[in-house]
Design an enzyme around this catalytic site. Structure first.
Site, PDB file in Angstrom:
ATOM      1  N   ASP A 169       0.905  -1.138   0.000  1.00 54.53           N
ATOM      2  CA  ASP A 169       0.000   0.000   0.000  1.00 54.53           C
ATOM      3  C   ASP A 169       0.943   1.185   0.000  1.00 54.53           C
ATOM      4  O   ASP A 169       1.563   1.480   1.024  1.00 54.53           O
ATOM      5  CB  ASP A 169      -0.885   0.009   1.259  1.00 54.53           C
ATOM      6  N   HIS A 170       1.104   1.818  -1.161  1.00 59.47           N
ATOM      7  CA  HIS A 170       2.205   2.786  -1.248  1.00 59.47           C
ATOM      8  C   HIS A 170       2.023   3.980  -0.318  1.00 59.47           C
ATOM      9  O   HIS A 170       2.966   4.697  -0.041  1.00 59.47           O
ATOM     10  CB  HIS A 170       2.488   3.204  -2.697  1.00 59.47           C
ATOM     11  N   HIS A 232      -5.882   2.760   1.023  1.00 59.86           N
ATOM     12  CA  HIS A 232      -5.147   3.905   1.562  1.00 59.86           C
ATOM     13  C   HIS A 232      -5.877   4.639   2.698  1.00 59.86           C
ATOM     14  O   HIS A 232      -5.294   4.956   3.723  1.00 59.86           O
ATOM     15  CB  HIS A 232      -4.845   4.919   0.454  1.00 59.86           C
TER      16      HIS A 232
HETATM   17  P1  NAD Z   1       1.304  -1.907 -17.250  1.00 55.96           P
HETATM   18  O1  NAD Z   1       0.114  -2.344 -18.045  1.00 55.96           O
HETATM   19  O2  NAD Z   1       1.974  -0.652 -17.628  1.00 55.96           O
HETATM   20  O3  NAD Z   1       2.401  -3.075 -17.310  1.00 55.96           O
HETATM   21  C1  NAD Z   1       2.088  -4.430 -17.342  1.00 55.96           C
HETATM   22  C2  NAD Z   1       3.345  -5.287 -17.458  1.00 55.96           C
HETATM   23  O4  NAD Z   1       2.930  -6.659 -17.438  1.00 55.96           O
HETATM   24  C3  NAD Z   1       4.146  -5.110 -18.741  1.00 55.96           C
HETATM   25  O5  NAD Z   1       5.523  -5.224 -18.421  1.00 55.96           O
HETATM   26  C4  NAD Z   1       3.726  -6.320 -19.593  1.00 55.96           C
HETATM   27  O6  NAD Z   1       4.747  -6.775 -20.478  1.00 55.96           O
HETATM   28  C5  NAD Z   1       3.514  -7.362 -18.525  1.00 55.96           C
HETATM   29  N1  NAD Z   1       2.579  -8.412 -18.993  1.00 55.96           N
HETATM   30  C6  NAD Z   1       1.263  -8.270 -19.299  1.00 55.96           C
HETATM   31  N2  NAD Z   1       0.757  -9.464 -19.686  1.00 55.96           N
HETATM   32  C7  NAD Z   1       1.755 -10.379 -19.606  1.00 55.96           C
HETATM   33  C8  NAD Z   1       1.859 -11.788 -19.821  1.00 55.96           C
HETATM   34  N3  NAD Z   1       0.809 -12.504 -20.247  1.00 55.96           N
HETATM   35  N4  NAD Z   1       3.057 -12.395 -19.618  1.00 55.96           N
HETATM   36  C9  NAD Z   1       4.107 -11.684 -19.191  1.00 55.96           C
HETATM   37  N5  NAD Z   1       4.078 -10.350 -18.941  1.00 55.96           N
HETATM   38  C10 NAD Z   1       2.925  -9.713 -19.149  1.00 55.96           C
HETATM   39  O7  NAD Z   1       0.845  -1.921 -15.722  1.00 55.96           O
HETATM   40  P2  NAD Z   1       1.396  -0.990 -14.510  1.00 55.96           P
HETATM   41  O8  NAD Z   1       0.739   0.338 -14.584  1.00 55.96           O
HETATM   42  O9  NAD Z   1       2.864  -1.032 -14.468  1.00 55.96           O
HETATM   43  O10 NAD Z   1       0.767  -1.716 -13.227  1.00 55.96           O
HETATM   44  C11 NAD Z   1       1.243  -2.957 -12.720  1.00 55.96           C
HETATM   45  C12 NAD Z   1       0.585  -3.238 -11.376  1.00 55.96           C
HETATM   46  O11 NAD Z   1       0.900  -2.204 -10.468  1.00 55.96           O
HETATM   47  C13 NAD Z   1      -0.938  -3.298 -11.422  1.00 55.96           C
HETATM   48  O12 NAD Z   1      -1.361  -4.237 -10.468  1.00 55.96           O
HETATM   49  C14 NAD Z   1      -1.355  -1.908 -10.965  1.00 55.96           C
HETATM   50  O13 NAD Z   1      -2.631  -1.895 -10.385  1.00 55.96           O
HETATM   51  C15 NAD Z   1      -0.275  -1.621  -9.941  1.00 55.96           C
HETATM   52  N6  NAD Z   1      -0.046  -0.204  -9.699  1.00 55.96           N
HETATM   53  C16 NAD Z   1       0.439   0.606 -10.687  1.00 55.96           C
HETATM   54  C17 NAD Z   1       0.693   1.944 -10.418  1.00 55.96           C
HETATM   55  C18 NAD Z   1       1.261   2.858 -11.464  1.00 55.96           C
HETATM   56  O14 NAD Z   1       1.586   3.997 -11.119  1.00 55.96           O
HETATM   57  N7  NAD Z   1       1.403   2.432 -12.688  1.00 55.96           N
HETATM   58  C19 NAD Z   1       0.437   2.467  -9.130  1.00 55.96           C
HETATM   59  C20 NAD Z   1      -0.046   1.614  -8.138  1.00 55.96           C
HETATM   60  C21 NAD Z   1      -0.269   0.277  -8.436  1.00 55.96           C
END
Ligand code: NAD
Length: 490
Positions: A169-170, A232
Site C-alpha cells: 500500500d504505497h 489507503h
Molecule cells: P502496465 O500495463 O503498464 O504493465 C504491465 C506489465 O505486465 C508489462 O511489463 C507487460 O509486459 C507485462 N505483462 C502483461 N501481460 C503479460 C503476460 N501474459 N506475460 C508476461 N508479462 C505480461 O501496468 P502498470 O501500470 O505497471 O501496473 C502494474 C501493477 O501495479 C498493477 O497491479 C497496478 O494496479 C499496480 N499499480 C500501478 C501503479 C502505477 O503507477 N502504474 C500504481 C499503483 C499500483
C-alpha cells in the site's frame, strides 16, 4: 525478479527507487534484478530502458553503467511452465554469479488477474525452492471484493506463508504516514489527549485534480471506494486510531491495526446513505483548462454509475473512540491535489476570550501527507497590542523546508523494508479481509441503486453538496484543505 518490467510502474517507480538505494549505498554489490515481461528484449535493450527511466525520473545517472550491469531480462509467458523453468535456470546462474545465498524477492508489478497464476507457477516450477529467504511483493488491488481477495490469498499462500507476503500500500511508504505513529507516541502533549474526551472529530482528505486519465477500463470496475477507501484511507484511519503497540515490531503494530478494523461500525443496507456519499465529476475547469465529465472519458460508459468521489463517516466503537467521527473523503478532479489529516480538538469548557464577534477557533493538528509534508498546530494566543483579544496562531513544521531535500520516494522505502524483511508497512491479510468486508457492504448498495444525480459535482470543486451535509448534520464542517497548507500558515 520484477514481473511486469516493461510496464509503467516498473519504469516510473521501481527502477528509479532501486537506483536511489544503490546510490545511497543501501544495496549490497551482490544483487541482480531480472526483469520479466512478455515482450522480447535483449539484456542490452532492457538495461538501456532502465537507464532511461532512471534519467527521466531523477535527472541524474552517476554510476549508472555499473548499476544497470546488474539488470537482466527474461521474456516470459506467465501461463507457460517452460517460461518459468528457463527463468529458474537464469536465476540459479545469477545466484551463483553474485553469491546471493539463495535469497529471492518476487515483485508482481502486473495486472492483478495474473497474481494467482504466477504465485502457483513459482511454486510448481520450483522457483521458490531456495536455500535463503523468499518473499512475494504484490501490488494493489488485492482482489475486487472479499470473495476474490480470499481466492487470491488462497493461491498465494500455497506458495508463500503470510510472513513472506508483502502487500504494497504505497501510502504506507509515505514519510508523513509513517510519521503518524511517531507524532502520536513520542509526544507527551498528544497521546494523553488522543481520545474521545479531547478530540471532537478527525478528517482525512485525499483529493486529486487529475481525472481518470487512461485508466477508464480499470476504474469502471473499481471506483473511488475500491481504488482509494478500501486500502489507503482505511490504512490512515487505522494508524490514527490504533492503541500504542507494546513494541514497534511488525506483529505488534499489525495486531493493533487489526483491532481498529474490527471496531469500525458495520454499516449496511439503508444505513449506508447516512454514513456514505458518492459523487461523479461533471465537466469543469481546472488550472484554467476545461476538462470533460467522467462519462465522456475513454473506455467509460456514457451512463456510468461509477463513483469518482467518496465521503464517509466511520465510527470506531471502542473505549477510546466512542462518539468521535472519523470523516474520510477522496475524489478525482477536485479543487486541489492534497492529502491531509485534520485532528480537531474539542472546544475548551468556557471561552473567556471572545474574538470580535467570533468564538475561539478550536485547536487543530494538521498532518500534511502530500504534496507538502509536515505538521501544523493551530493554537490561540494573545493578539499583540490588543487588550485580551485572542487570535489563531499556527506552528508549522515542513519536512522538505527543514531538510532542504525531498524525502525518499515511498517505493524506495518499501523496497528497502522488504529487502530487510520488515513487513510492518505492508498490509496483513486480516487488514485486507476486514476492510473488504466493510467496503463490500457499501458497494452492494451502490451497485444495486443507480445514482440519478450523477454527475453531481463540477470538476475543480470540493465535491458534491451531500459531502458537506454529512458533516453539517453532526455540527461540523470540512476544514478547507487549501487554507491549511503550510505556506499559508504564518
Ligand atoms: P502496465 O500495463 O503498464 O504493465 C504491465 C506489465 O505486465 C508489462 O511489463 C507487460 O509486459 C507485462 N505483462 C502483461 N501481460 C503479460 C503476460 N501474459 N506475460 C508476461 N508479462 C505480461 O501496468 P502498470 O501500470 O505497471 O501496473 C502494474 C501493477 O501495479 C498493477 O497491479 C497496478 O494496479 C499496480 N499499480 C500501478 C501503479 C502505477 O503507477 N502504474 C500504481 C499503483 C499500483
Amino acid at each position: 525478479m520484477i514481473f511486469g518490467a516493461t510496464g509503467d510502474l516498473a519504469k516510473r517507480k521501481l527502477f528509479p527507487s532501486i537506483y536511489r538505494l544503490f546510490e545511497r549505498g543501501k544495496l549490497a554489490e551482490r544483487f541482480a534484478v531480472i526483469g520479466v515481461a512478455r515482450r522480447s528484449l535483449s539484456n542490452d535493450e532492457f538495461q538501456h530502458s532502465v537507464k532511461e527511466s532512471v534519467l527521466s525520473a531523477l535527472g541524474k545517472d552517476k554510476n549508472i553503467d555499473e548499476f544497470i550491469s546488474h539488470f537482466y531480462y527474461h521474456s516470459h509467458d506467465v501461463t507457460n511452465s517452460s517460461s518459468y523453468l528457463s527463468l529458474k535456470t537464469m536465476a540459479n546462474d545469477l545466484d551463483k554469479h553474485y553469491r546471493l545465498d539463495g535469497n529471492r524477492i518476487f515483485y508482481l508489478a502486473m495486472a492483478p488477474e495474473f497474481f494467482g497464476t504466477i504465485a502457483l507457477h513459482l511454486k510448481s516450477d520450483g522457483l521458490t525452492d531456495v536455500s535463503g529467504f523468499k518473499r512475494l511483493v504484490i501490488e494493489k488491488p488485492f482482489g475486487h471484493n472479499l470473495e476474490s481477495a480470499k481466492e487470491l490469498n488462497k493461491q498465494i499462500t500455497t506458495a508463500f506463508s503470510e510472513d513472506e507476503v508483502y502487500r504494497i500500500d504505497h501510502y504506507l511508504g509515505k514519510e508523513m504516514v509513517r510519521n503518524i505513529e511517531v507524532i502520536r507516541f513520542a509526544n507527551a502533549i498528544f497521546e494523553p489527549l488522543w481520545n474521545n474526551r479531547y478530540i471532537s472529530n478527525i478528517q482525512i482528505t485525499s483529493s486529486e485534480t487529475l481525472g481518470v486519465e487512461e485508466r477508464g477500463r480499470y476504474y469502471e470496475t473499481s471506483g473511488a471506494l475500491r481504488d482509494m477507501v478500501q486500502n489507503h484511507m482505511m490504512q490512515m484511519v487505522s494508524l490514527l486510531a490504533m492503541e500504542p503497540p507494546i513494541r514497534l515490531t511488525t506483529d505488534e503494530v499489525r495486531s493493533e491495526k487489526v483491532r481498529v478494523f474490527r471496531a469500525i461500525r458495520s454499516v449496511e443496507g439503508d444505513q449506508v446513505q447516512d454514513y456514505f456519499v458518492r459523487g461523479q465529476y461533471d465537466e469543469g475547469t481546472i488550472n484554467g483548462k476545461k476538462v470533460m465529465r467522467y462519462r465522456d472519458e475513454q473506455m467509460v460508459d456514457k451512463e456510468s454509475n461509477t463513483e469518482t468521489f467518496v465521503a464517509g463517516k466511520l465510527m470506531i466503537d471502542n473505549f477510546r473512540w466512542a462518539g468521535v467521527p472519523f470523516y474520510i473523503r477522496t475524489g478525482k478532479r477536485m479543487l486541489t491535489k492534497s492529502t491531509k489529516i485534520v485532528v480537531q480538538f474539542k472546544d475548551i469548557p468556557m471561552n473567556l476570550y471572545y474574538q470580535t464577534e467570533k468564538m475561539l477557533n478550536p485547536n487543530l493538528l494538521v498532518i500534511h501527507i502530500q504534496p507538502e509534508e509536515g505538521i501544523t498546530l493551530h493554537l490561540n494566543a494573545k493578539k499583540a497590542g490588543g487588550h485580551f483579544d485572542a487570535q489563531e496562531v499556527k506552528l508549522s513544521y515542513a519536512n522538505t523546508g527543514i531538510n532542504g531535500m525531498n524525502t525518499p520516494e515511498g517505493y524506495e522505502k518499501l523496497l528497502y523494508d522488504c529487502m530487510c524483511g520488515d513487513a510492518t508497512n505492508f498490509t496483513h491479510w486480516d487488514e485486507v479481509a476486514l476492510s473488504w468486508s466493510m467496503v463490500d457492504k457499501i458497494s452492494a448498495v451502490w451497485e444495486k441503486t443507480k445514482e440519478e444525480s450523477f454527475p453531481n459535482y463540477i470538476s475543480g470543486t470540493k465535491g458534491p453538496k451531500a459531502a458537506d451535509e454529512l458533516l453539517e448534520k453532526d455540527g461540523f464542517f470540512w476544514w478547507p484543505v487549501a487554507d491549511l497548507d503550510v505556506e499559508n500558515c504564518q
